[in-house]
Structures are given as C-alpha cells and as structure tokens.
Write an enzyme that holds these catalytic residues in place. Structure first.
Site, PDB file in Angstrom:
ATOM      1  N   PRO A 274       0.819  -1.213   0.000  1.00 57.18           N
ATOM      2  CA  PRO A 274       0.000   0.000   0.000  1.00 57.18           C
ATOM      3  C   PRO A 274       0.850   1.258   0.000  1.00 57.18           C
ATOM      4  O   PRO A 274       1.882   1.330   0.660  1.00 57.18           O
ATOM      5  CB  PRO A 274      -0.780  -0.106   1.318  1.00 57.18           C
ATOM      6  CG  PRO A 274       0.102  -0.914   2.217  1.00 57.18           C
ATOM      7  CD  PRO A 274       0.854  -1.868   1.316  1.00 57.18           C
ATOM      8  N   GLY A 275       0.442   2.244  -0.769  1.00 58.52           N
ATOM      9  CA  GLY A 275       1.107   3.544  -0.758  1.00 58.52           C
ATOM     10  C   GLY A 275       0.106   4.599  -0.329  1.00 58.52           C
ATOM     11  O   GLY A 275       0.120   5.120   0.776  1.00 58.52           O
ATOM     12  N   ARG A 312      -1.686  16.551  -8.899  1.00 58.75           N
ATOM     13  CA  ARG A 312      -2.779  15.580  -9.065  1.00 58.75           C
ATOM     14  C   ARG A 312      -4.006  16.142  -9.791  1.00 58.75           C
ATOM     15  O   ARG A 312      -4.545  15.472 -10.673  1.00 58.75           O
ATOM     16  CB  ARG A 312      -3.190  14.976  -7.713  1.00 58.75           C
ATOM     17  CG  ARG A 312      -2.078  14.152  -7.053  1.00 58.75           C
ATOM     18  CD  ARG A 312      -2.587  13.373  -5.831  1.00 58.75           C
ATOM     19  NE  ARG A 312      -3.521  12.343  -6.228  1.00 58.75           N
ATOM     20  CZ  ARG A 312      -4.820  12.383  -6.007  1.00 58.75           C
ATOM     21  NH1 ARG A 312      -5.341  13.371  -5.330  1.00 58.75           N
ATOM     22  NH2 ARG A 312      -5.595  11.415  -6.444  1.00 58.75           N
ATOM     23  N   CYS A 342       2.048  29.428 -15.331  1.00 52.53           N
ATOM     24  CA  CYS A 342       1.521  29.855 -16.624  1.00 52.53           C
ATOM     25  C   CYS A 342       0.997  28.685 -17.441  1.00 52.53           C
ATOM     26  O   CYS A 342       1.592  28.285 -18.453  1.00 52.53           O
ATOM     27  CB  CYS A 342       2.600  30.612 -17.390  1.00 52.53           C
ATOM     28  SG  CYS A 342       3.212  31.989 -16.433  1.00 52.53           S
TER      29      CYS A 342
END
Ligand SMILES: *Cc1c(COP(=O)(O)O)cnc(C)c1O
Length: 421
Positions: A274-275, A312, A342
C-alpha cells in the site's frame, strides 16, 4: 478512523498544533504530515495481516525520509521502483530484507545495487529482466530472490493513468507466458523463486478486482506446483483507495480478511504494497490566497501553490478537498482555486463554494500521497517545505528550496569557445 486534521474552536489543527501558526512560522506553500495518522494507517494493515503476511509501503507515494524513517521504525517493509528509492529506504533505516523491488525498467546498475544491499525480493516484470538479474547475481556470487509480477488482466475500474493490470498495460508478465518464465527461473543457477505478485491499479474502491486477481494467480500457483515450483508468498500489490470526496473504499481489515480467507489453509504468505492508503490522508498542503479576481464569468482565487507543488488535479483530474484553515463567517461564493503557474491546467480545484478573501490560508486535504513527490521546479518555482507533526512537536523533514538549490548543477553556455560559430 479518527481525523488528525480537525478544527478546534474554528482553527484547523494538525494533531495538537495550530495550522495557521505553523504556516506563519514555516511559510507557505507548506506540506504537513501527521505522524499519528501515518502510524495508524500502517497499523491498520499490520493488524489486518497479523502473522500471515507483510506490509511493504510503496515508497513512490511519499518518499520523504521523515515518512520512511517513521514507517521503518514501526516495522514496515518497502516496495521500491528505483535505485534512488533503495538509497532513501537505507538512509531512513529501513532493513534491506524487508524491501521488494518492482518496476518495468530496472537497470543493471540498479539490479547490482539491490543485490549488494541484499533486498528481500525482486518483482520481475519481464523475461529479459530475469536473464539480466541472473547474470548480475552470478557476477556477484549470490542468488537473487524473485517473484514474478503477473498481469492478471483484470479491470480495476479506476482512472486510465492508474490502471495497471490490464493486458494492454506495460506492467507485469502475461499470464499465458508465466509458466514458461517460472520454468526458466527455476533452471537458472543464480535465481531463487519465492513468489508471485501483481499490482492492478490505484485508488481502487472495491474488493472484487483484488479477489479476481488473486483467483487468477492461485490458478497459476496450482499449475506451478505441477511443474515442481512451490511459492512462499503472493504479493497482491497496492492500490487500495482513500476517501478524497465521497468514495467509501473498504478498510484494510476487510480487504485482507477476504484475501486471507481465499488463501485458506495454504501456507502462502500475503504481501501487500500500500502507498496511497498509508500516506494520502496523513498529509495536507497549506497555501495562501494571494489575490482574488472576478472576471464576470468566473471567480478566481489565486493561491501561492501551483501545479508544480501539487500536480494531481492537473494530471489525473483529481478532486481534492479544499477547506479554510480558519473557519470565519464570510459570504460564500463559487471559486476556481488556481495557482500562479503559466498553464490553464494549473488549478487545485474548480467550482468550490467557499467564503474567502486575499490573505486567507487554505488547506488541501488528502495531500500526503502522490503530492509533494510529483512536484517540480516548473516556472523556476522552489519546491515547498515539508513538516512532520507528532502531538505537540513539529519538525521540518524537508527544507523549502532556495534559488541556489534551483540553479545547482547549471551553468551558462560558453559562447566564446573555439568550435562555436
Ligand atoms: C504504485 C505502486 C504501488 C502503490 O499503489 P497505491 O495505489 O499507492 O497503494 C504498489 N505496488 C506497485 C508495484 C506500484 O507501482
């Protein structure tokens, strides 16, 4: 599960510390991690597996040494995908025997470094890697412990960029070729076959795809037994999701119970990687509103954290909860929370109903995984500081970058060199 980032009298706290005070002291943008949250999330997995398996935290989710050292001290193992991550685990005090090494493109140098360190298992992703590893192990006079990462061809129902267990994905070895690869591994002198594994995707919110993958791998286990190959462990990978918005992923206890039940009385150990489910809700990103801008079509709140700090939303269209650090009575409006970079893709959240004004602090929740580690220096922006909080104590675990850090390793081009036109 208790929340380690909660309001006390209208002020957001990280464990026992006031987030606004931390922001004033350490500046923004600022990542804050909760040691108690990391520990609790790890503990949920460890308790769920008990003696029947091992937790190998996926380092890529958040590879800060502060995070890794805390997990290592609590008995966690590690899943790495590069030689750099191996160095981090060792620097954090992780034990090499608890390390599994995944990744489709390991270099000979990385294989050698991991063999020298004496890691617990290589998760092979191709027949070519098997030959490379056998040769590298032979040259060092050691045996390489391996598991074959299989591609079980199951649909994890997740974002296409984080689905990894479909036949068209680059990861793992096709089930149809697996027996042949195992037979070759068995016959190679410097390879020791330990297990089988898979990793079917990330942010999974159902148990069924994990069960389907395990089912396919167990069929293979039977076929391998007929070939005289006995495995010691099955590695189901990572991928358990978290609640960013209104998802309700299963608890590690429920997932592990289902998988261990399917393993029944077999003496196969269950490894998990698991992360996200360990790190995501253990972290926040604190950012300050630089100014607001109303265009007639949109209300923009321009904040001091950009896509270079938190990718994300731009990369995965990820929705992350954004809340005020101080809960003040303000008339609410609908805002796009955007960064200074930008790019039109530079936003943290769109269409958020918030009462905010210039100078306010905002908190992005669920920013402990795939957040700082994806940050960059795009637009020559220094990367944020990272802070670990434990009860009433706070410690910087990564200093804010300086302009000198940005320029390190670069130099102007020597235009007056003789060969230069
Ligand atoms: C990314 C990755 C993980 C962790 O996935 P999470 O969704 O963060 O749990 C585990 N194993 C492998 C091989 C990975 O690539």
């Amino acid at each position: 599960m208790s929340d380690f980032f909660a309001y006390k009298e209208g002020r957001l706290c990280a464990e026992r510390l006031d987030v606004a005070e931390l922001a004033a002291r350490y500046g923004t943008p600022l990542y804050i991690y909760s040691a108690a949250a990391l520990s609790a999330n790890l503990c949920a997995w460890q308790t769920a597996l008990g003696e029947r398996g091992a937790v190998c935290y996926a380092v890529k989710a958040n590879s800060n040494l502060g995070v890794l050292s805390l997990l290592a001290a609590r008995g966690c193992g590690f899943d790495i995908v590069s030689g750099g991550e191996l160095e981090r685990v060792l620097a954090a005090g992780g034990h090499p025997k608890t390390v599994v090494f995944s990744g489709v493109g390991k270099t000979v140098g990385e294989l050698r470094a991991a063999l020298r360190a004496g890691i617990g298992c290589f998760n092979l992703e191709s027949a070519a890697e098997l030959e490379m590893l056998n040769e590298a192990a032979g040259a060092l006079g050691v045996q390489a412990p391996v598991a074959v990462r299989l591609n079980p061809d199951v649909n994890a129902n997740t974002h296409p960029y984080i689905a990894t267990g479909l036949r068209e994905n680059k990861f793992g070895i096709d089930m149809a070729q697996a027996r042949e690869v195992y037979a070759r591994a068995r016959d190679l002198p410097h390879i020791r076959v330990l297990g089988a594994g898979c990793h079917i995707g990330s942010q999974l919110t159902e148990i069924a795809p994990f069960e389907a993958a395990l089912e396919r791998i167990l069929h293979l286990v039977d076929a391998l037994a007929a070939d005289g190959i006995e495995l010691e462990h099955l590695d189901i990978g990572g991928g358990l999701g978290v609640a960013y918005r209104d998802e309700s992923p299963p608890a590690p206890a429920d997932l592990c119970a289902a998988l261990l039940e399917r393993l029944g009385g077999q003496r196969l150990r269950l490894v998990v990687e698991p992360g996200r489910s360990i790190a995501a809700n253990a972290g926040i990103l604190v950012t300050q509103v630089l100014l607001t801008k109303q265009t007639g079509v949109k209300n923009f709140a321009v904040v001091d954290a950009g896509m270079n700090d938190l990718l994300r939303p731009a990369l995965y269209q990820a929705w992350m909860r954004i809340i005020p650090v101080l809960d003040q009575p303000r008339p609410a409006a609908v805002w796009d929370i955007v960064g200074p970079v930008c790019e039109s893709g530079d936003f943290l959240g769109k269409d958020r109903t918030l009462g905010l004004a210039a100078g306010d602090l905002l908190c992005v929740r669920g920013a402990g995984a795939y957040s700082f580690c994806l940050s960059s220096n795009y637009n020559s922006r220094s990367r944020a500081a990272e802070l670990m909080v434990c009860g009433e104590r706070a410690q910087i675990v990564r200093q804010r970058e300086t302009v000198a850090d940005l320029l390190r390793g670069e130099c102007p081009f020597a235009l007056d060199a003789p060969q230069c036109a």
